[in-house]
Design a protein around this motif. Structure first.
Motif, PDB file in Angstrom:
ATOM      1  N   ALA A 145     -83.841  -0.097  11.642  1.00  0.00           N
ATOM      2  CA  ALA A 145     -82.591  -0.226  12.403  1.00  0.00           C
ATOM      3  C   ALA A 145     -82.418  -1.320  12.968  1.00  0.00           C
ATOM      4  O   ALA A 145     -82.955  -1.640  13.998  1.00  0.00           O
ATOM      5  CB  ALA A 145     -81.995   1.062  13.159  1.00  0.00           C
ATOM      6  N   ARG A 146     -81.517  -2.442  12.507  1.00  0.00           N
ATOM      7  CA  ARG A 146     -81.589  -3.588  13.256  1.00  0.00           C
ATOM      8  C   ARG A 146     -80.521  -3.553  14.343  1.00  0.00           C
ATOM      9  O   ARG A 146     -80.693  -4.306  15.312  1.00  0.00           O
ATOM     10  CB  ARG A 146     -80.678  -4.662  12.120  1.00  0.00           C
ATOM     11  CG  ARG A 146     -81.963  -5.398  10.985  1.00  0.00           C
ATOM     12  CD  ARG A 146     -82.059  -6.701  11.238  1.00  0.00           C
ATOM     13  NE  ARG A 146     -83.393  -7.282  10.547  1.00  0.00           N
ATOM     14  CZ  ARG A 146     -84.441  -7.861  11.102  1.00  0.00           C
ATOM     15  NH1 ARG A 146     -84.414  -7.867  12.454  1.00  0.00           N
ATOM     16  NH2 ARG A 146     -85.426  -8.068  10.518  1.00  0.00           N
ATOM     17  N   THR A 147     -79.337  -2.758  14.116  1.00  0.00           N
ATOM     18  CA  THR A 147     -78.387  -2.597  15.035  1.00  0.00           C
ATOM     19  C   THR A 147     -77.911  -1.218  15.325  1.00  0.00           C
ATOM     20  O   THR A 147     -78.236  -0.351  14.261  1.00  0.00           O
ATOM     21  CB  THR A 147     -77.217  -3.395  14.883  1.00  0.00           C
ATOM     22  OG1 THR A 147     -76.462  -2.887  13.681  1.00  0.00           O
ATOM     23  CG2 THR A 147     -77.335  -4.990  14.780  1.00  0.00           C
ATOM     24  N   GLU A 148     -77.153  -0.842  16.031  1.00  0.00           N
ATOM     25  CA  GLU A 148     -76.805   0.508  16.296  1.00  0.00           C
ATOM     26  C   GLU A 148     -76.016   0.957  15.075  1.00  0.00           C
ATOM     27  O   GLU A 148     -76.043   2.381  14.780  1.00  0.00           O
ATOM     28  CB  GLU A 148     -75.646   0.480  17.503  1.00  0.00           C
ATOM     29  CG  GLU A 148     -74.913   1.531  17.352  1.00  0.00           C
ATOM     30  CD  GLU A 148     -74.752   2.456  18.773  1.00  0.00           C
ATOM     31  OE1 GLU A 148     -74.614   1.690  19.730  1.00  0.00           O
ATOM     32  OE2 GLU A 148     -74.843   3.567  18.823  1.00  0.00           O
ATOM     33  N   ALA A 149     -75.370  -0.070  14.277  1.00  0.00           N
ATOM     34  CA  ALA A 149     -74.780   0.572  12.880  1.00  0.00           C
ATOM     35  C   ALA A 149     -75.634   1.167  11.926  1.00  0.00           C
ATOM     36  O   ALA A 149     -75.286   1.740  10.881  1.00  0.00           O
ATOM     37  CB  ALA A 149     -74.149  -0.720  12.395  1.00  0.00           C
ATOM     38  N   ASP A 150     -77.025   0.743  12.140  1.00  0.00           N
ATOM     39  CA  ASP A 150     -78.008   1.229  11.102  1.00  0.00           C
ATOM     40  C   ASP A 150     -78.718   2.472  11.488  1.00  0.00           C
ATOM     41  O   ASP A 150     -79.568   2.881  10.831  1.00  0.00           O
ATOM     42  CB  ASP A 150     -79.064   0.106  10.738  1.00  0.00           C
ATOM     43  CG  ASP A 150     -78.457  -1.126  10.421  1.00  0.00           C
ATOM     44  OD1 ASP A 150     -77.619  -1.329   9.984  1.00  0.00           O
ATOM     45  OD2 ASP A 150     -79.226  -2.209  10.985  1.00  0.00           O
ATOM     46  N   ILE A 151     -78.486   2.682  12.748  1.00  0.00           N
ATOM     47  CA  ILE A 151     -79.438   4.071  13.338  1.00  0.00           C
ATOM     48  C   ILE A 151     -79.506   5.354  12.518  1.00  0.00           C
ATOM     49  O   ILE A 151     -80.270   5.976  12.027  1.00  0.00           O
ATOM     50  CB  ILE A 151     -79.523   3.999  14.994  1.00  0.00           C
ATOM     51  CG1 ILE A 151     -80.496   5.071  15.324  1.00  0.00           C
ATOM     52  CG2 ILE A 151     -77.976   4.463  15.204  1.00  0.00           C
ATOM     53  CD1 ILE A 151     -81.791   4.351  15.275  1.00  0.00           C
ATOM     54  N   GLU A 152     -77.993   5.723  12.295  1.00  0.00           N
ATOM     55  CA  GLU A 152     -77.957   6.990  11.665  1.00  0.00           C
ATOM     56  C   GLU A 152     -78.539   7.006  10.179  1.00  0.00           C
ATOM     57  O   GLU A 152     -79.176   7.965   9.939  1.00  0.00           O
ATOM     58  CB  GLU A 152     -76.461   6.991  11.291  1.00  0.00           C
ATOM     59  CG  GLU A 152     -76.314   8.631  10.730  1.00  0.00           C
ATOM     60  CD  GLU A 152     -74.600   8.916  10.686  1.00  0.00           C
ATOM     61  OE1 GLU A 152     -73.830   8.266  11.076  1.00  0.00           O
ATOM     62  OE2 GLU A 152     -74.349  10.107   9.950  1.00  0.00           O
ATOM     63  N   ALA A 153     -78.506   6.046   9.374  1.00  0.00           N
ATOM     64  CA  ALA A 153     -79.138   5.907   7.964  1.00  0.00           C
ATOM     65  C   ALA A 153     -80.518   5.771   8.214  1.00  0.00           C
ATOM     66  O   ALA A 153     -81.226   6.456   7.554  1.00  0.00           O
ATOM     67  CB  ALA A 153     -78.387   4.851   7.204  1.00  0.00           C
ATOM     68  N   ALA A 154     -80.967   5.003   9.039  1.00  0.00           N
ATOM     69  CA  ALA A 154     -82.475   4.794   9.234  1.00  0.00           C
ATOM     70  C   ALA A 154     -83.149   6.298   9.584  1.00  0.00           C
ATOM     71  O   ALA A 154     -84.142   6.694   9.247  1.00  0.00           O
ATOM     72  CB  ALA A 154     -82.736   4.033  10.460  1.00  0.00           C
ATOM     73  N   PHE A 155     -82.622   6.967  10.646  1.00  0.00           N
ATOM     74  CA  PHE A 155     -82.997   8.091  11.200  1.00  0.00           C
ATOM     75  C   PHE A 155     -83.034   9.242  10.151  1.00  0.00           C
ATOM     76  O   PHE A 155     -84.076   9.907   9.706  1.00  0.00           O
ATOM     77  CB  PHE A 155     -82.079   8.659  12.175  1.00  0.00           C
ATOM     78  CG  PHE A 155     -82.627   9.959  12.773  1.00  0.00           C
ATOM     79  CD1 PHE A 155     -83.495   9.820  13.761  1.00  0.00           C
ATOM     80  CD2 PHE A 155     -81.989  11.128  12.600  1.00  0.00           C
ATOM     81  CE1 PHE A 155     -83.856  11.117  14.391  1.00  0.00           C
ATOM     82  CE2 PHE A 155     -82.254  12.261  13.156  1.00  0.00           C
ATOM     83  CZ  PHE A 155     -83.247  12.443  14.002  1.00  0.00           C
ATOM     84  N   GLN A 156     -81.872   9.173   9.413  1.00  0.00           N
ATOM     85  CA  GLN A 156     -81.845  10.212   8.208  1.00  0.00           C
ATOM     86  C   GLN A 156     -82.540  10.140   7.055  1.00  0.00           C
ATOM     87  O   GLN A 156     -83.410  10.820   6.638  1.00  0.00           O
ATOM     88  CB  GLN A 156     -80.278  10.684   7.629  1.00  0.00           C
ATOM     89  CG  GLN A 156     -79.330  10.542   8.662  1.00  0.00           C
ATOM     90  CD  GLN A 156     -79.179  12.125   9.613  1.00  0.00           C
ATOM     91  OE1 GLN A 156     -80.210  12.497   9.469  1.00  0.00           O
ATOM     92  NE2 GLN A 156     -78.230  12.309   9.971  1.00  0.00           N
ATOM     93  N   THR A 157     -82.741   8.854   6.663  1.00  0.00           N
ATOM     94  CA  THR A 157     -83.665   8.526   5.430  1.00  0.00           C
ATOM     95  C   THR A 157     -85.277   8.854   5.697  1.00  0.00           C
ATOM     96  O   THR A 157     -86.162   9.020   4.869  1.00  0.00           O
ATOM     97  CB  THR A 157     -83.409   7.079   4.952  1.00  0.00           C
ATOM     98  OG1 THR A 157     -82.444   6.551   5.527  1.00  0.00           O
ATOM     99  CG2 THR A 157     -83.322   6.956   3.607  1.00  0.00           C
ATOM    100  N   ALA A 158     -85.400   8.272   7.014  1.00  0.00           N
ATOM    101  CA  ALA A 158     -87.086   8.253   7.319  1.00  0.00           C
ATOM    102  C   ALA A 158     -87.279   9.925   7.649  1.00  0.00           C
ATOM    103  O   ALA A 158     -88.373  10.229   7.030  1.00  0.00           O
ATOM    104  CB  ALA A 158     -87.181   7.551   9.016  1.00  0.00           C
TER     105      ALA A 158
END
Ligand code: ADP
Length: 448
Positions: free
Chosen positions: A171-184
C-alpha cells in the motif's frame, strides 16, 4: 551414524541429498509419484517406493504414505529437502512419534519460525534487528489504517503464514490500504488456509541479504556468512551470489555473530537461514527458514563445506565438524536457477528433453536431475537445474558463469537460460549494483 536415509523429495534436491549420503556410506531410499517413475532421483537411489499419483497432495505431501515407505524399507531417518514437508512441524512430530529421526530442526523451532509474527517477536528479543511494523497480527481494516498511519506509508501487508512471496501486498498511500489488506487476506486464506496478516514498513530499495546459520541443538552455533538474493521476480529468487558485493568482512562478522548467537540461545539444530532486507547500511529481519535453501551451494563453494552432510551428522547426534574459526570464506560464487519456462512471460514449459549437456570444468557445479530423453512432468516446480560457479573473485566468477552458460544445452523445452546471458551483459550486474526491484525493472524494459 544412520545406515539408511529416506529422501522425502524429488528433482535436483533429492539427488543432492543422495550424493551426500553416499559419500557418508549411507544407503538411500527414494520416494516418487507415478509421474516420476523414471526420474533420476529414483534411478540413483539404492531403493525406491512409489507413494502415490502425480498430484503432490497425494504423494510427496502424503504423510501416511511417507511413513509407510520408511517402515517398509527400514529407513532410520528422513531428509525433507526444501519445499514439500520440509517446514511442516506436524510432519516432524509424526516422524519422531514413529521413532524415525528427522534431519532438521525440532518441530517447536519450525513452528516458532513458521509463524512470521512469533518469529519476528522471538528474533527481536534475541537482539536481531527487525523491520518496523505492527506488533503482532492486524485483525481489522480500521486497525490496519491506524498502524499504517503510525509507521508511515508505504507499508506492506504480509500473511503470518506466508511463503513463496504469496499473501504480500503493497500500500503506497492510504488510498491503497483497503485493497491491499483485503487482497493479502484473501490470498493468504486461499494459499495457506489462514488469513491472519500483519503490517511492515515497506523498504523502497533494499537488497535481500540472508545469513546461513548452523546449530548443534545443544547451544553451539556458527554462521557461514551471507548470500545476496536481491535478483528476484515476483518475490522469487532468480540468481544468488556469495559474498554479497556490498557486505565487507566487518559487517559480515557483526551480523553473522548476532545471528549465530540468536540461534545458539534457542538451541537450534541444523541448517537455518535468517533473511534480512538491507538498506543504507542497516539490516532488517524478515523471516527465518528452518531448512536447507535452494541457494545453499554458493555458501558451500566459498566455505568449502557440505551442508547436507553436516545436517546428517547433527541429526545423528554428532558434533558439528567445524567451529567458527574454521569458517573462512574464499573467492566468489554465483548460482543461476534454470527453470523450464519460456520467456518473456516465464510460462512453464514441461515436456521431453531431447538432448542435455551439462557444463563442466574448473569451478563449475551443475545440480540437476534431468537427462536426455527425460520428460519433465507438468505437476511440480519448474526448476530443472542450478548452475553454480566459483572463482577467486567476482569478476572471474562472472567470466566463468558466461563460459559455463554457453556450454549448457537443454534441447526440447524452453528454459530461462537466455535471461542469464542477458543479465551478464548488464553493466549494473557486472558492477553488483542492484536491489530487490532491479530485475522487475529490467524485465519491463526488455519487454517494451
Ligand atoms: P516469503 O516467505 O513469501 O518469501 P519474505 O518475507 O521472505 O516472504 O519476503 C520475500 C520478499 O518480499 C523479500 O525478499 C523482498 O523482496 C520482499 N519484501 C518482504 N518484506 C518487505 C518489506 N518490508 N519491504 C520491501 N520489500 C519486502
Amino acid at each position: 551414524m544412520f545406515k539408511k536415509v529416506l529422501i522425502a523429495n524429488r528433482g535436483e534436491i533429492a539427488l543432492r541429498v543422495h550424493r551426500a549420503c553416499k559419500e557418508m556410506g549411507i544407503s538411500t531410499v527414494a520416494i516418487h509419484s507415478t509421474a516420476d517413475s523414471n526420474a533420476m532421483h529414483v534411478r540413483m537411489a539404492d531403493e525406491s517406493v512409489c507413494i502415490g499419483p502425480p498430484p503432490a497432495a497425494q504423494s510427496y505431501l502424503s504423510v501416511p504414505n511417507i511413513i509407510a515407505a520408511c517402515e517398509i524399507t527400514g529407513a532410520e531417518a528422513i531428509h525433507p529437502g526444501y519445499g514439500f514437508l520440509s517446514e511442516n512441524a506436524n510432519f516432524v512430530q509424526i516422524v519422531q512419534d514413529h521413532g524415525i529421526a528427522f534431519i532438521g530442526p525440532t518441530a517447536e523451532h519450525i513452528r516458532l519460525m513458521g509463524d512470521k509474527i512469533t518469529a519476528k517477536d522471538t528474533m527481536r528479543k534475541l537482539g536481531v534487528p527487525c523491520v518496523p511494523g505492527s506488533d503482532g497480527a492486524v485483525p481489522t481494516l480500521d486497525e490496519a489504517r491506524k498502524v499504517a498511519a503510525e509507521i508511515g506509508y508505504p507499508v506492506i501487508v504480509k500473511a503470518t503464514a506466508g511463503g513463496g512471496g504469496r499473501g504480500m501486498k503493497l500500500a503506497r498511500t492510504e488510498a491503497d490500504i483497503e485493497a491491499a489488506f483485503q487482497t493479502a487476506r484473501a490470498e493468504a486464506k486461499a494459499a495457506f488456509g489462514n488469513d491472519e496478516v500483519y503490517l511492515e514498513k515497506y523498504l523502497d530499495a533494499p537488497r535481500h541479504i540472508e545469513i546461513q546459520v548452523f546449530g548443534d541443538g545443544r547451544g553451539k552455533a556458527v554462521h557461514l556468512g551471507e548470500r545476496d538474493c536481491s535478483l528476484q521476480r515476483r518475490h522469487q529468487k532468480v540468481l544468488e551470489e556469495a559474498p554479497s558485493p556490498v557486505i565487507d568482512a566487518k559487517t559480515r562478522a557483526r551480523i553473522g555473530e548476532i545471528c549465530a548467537d540468536a540461534v545458539a540461545r534457542i538451541d537450534y539444530a541444523g541448517a537455518g537461514t535468517i533473511e534480512f532486507l538491507y538498506e543504507k547500511g542497516e539490516f532488517y529481519f524478515i523471516e527465518m527458514n528452518t531448512r536447507l535453501q535452494v541457494e545453499h551451494p554458493v555458501t558451500e563453494a566459498i566455505y568449502d563445506v557440505d551442508l547436507v552432510q553436516e545436517q546428517i551428522r547433527v541429526a545423528a547426534g554428532l558434533p558439528m565438524s567445524f567451529t567458527q574459526r574454521d569458517l573462512v570464506p574464499s573467492g566468489h560464487a554465483i548460482e543461476c536457477r534454470i527453470n523450464a519456462e519460456s520467456l518473456p512471460d516465464f510460462r512453464p514449459s514441461p515436456g521431453r528433453i531431447n538432448t542435455y549437456y551439462a557444463p563442466g570444468g574448473l569451478g563449475v557445479r551443475m545440480d540437476s536431475a534431468i537427462y536426455g530423453g527425460y520428460a519433465i512432468p507438468p505437476y511440480y516446480d519448474s526448476l530443472i537445474g542450478k548452475l553454480i560457479v566459483h572463482a577467486r573473485n567476482r569478476e572471474l566468477a562472472l567470466a566463468r558463469l558466461r563460459r559455463a552458460l554457453s556450454e549448457l544445452v537443454v534441447d526440447g523445452v524452453a528454459t530461462t537460460t537466455p535471461l542469464f546471458h542477458a543479465l551478464l551483459d548488464e553493466p549494473d550486474i557486472q558492477a553488483g549494483r542492484y536491489d530487490i526491484h532491479w530485475l522487475e525493472g529490467f524485465l519491463a524494459r526488455e519487454e517494451s
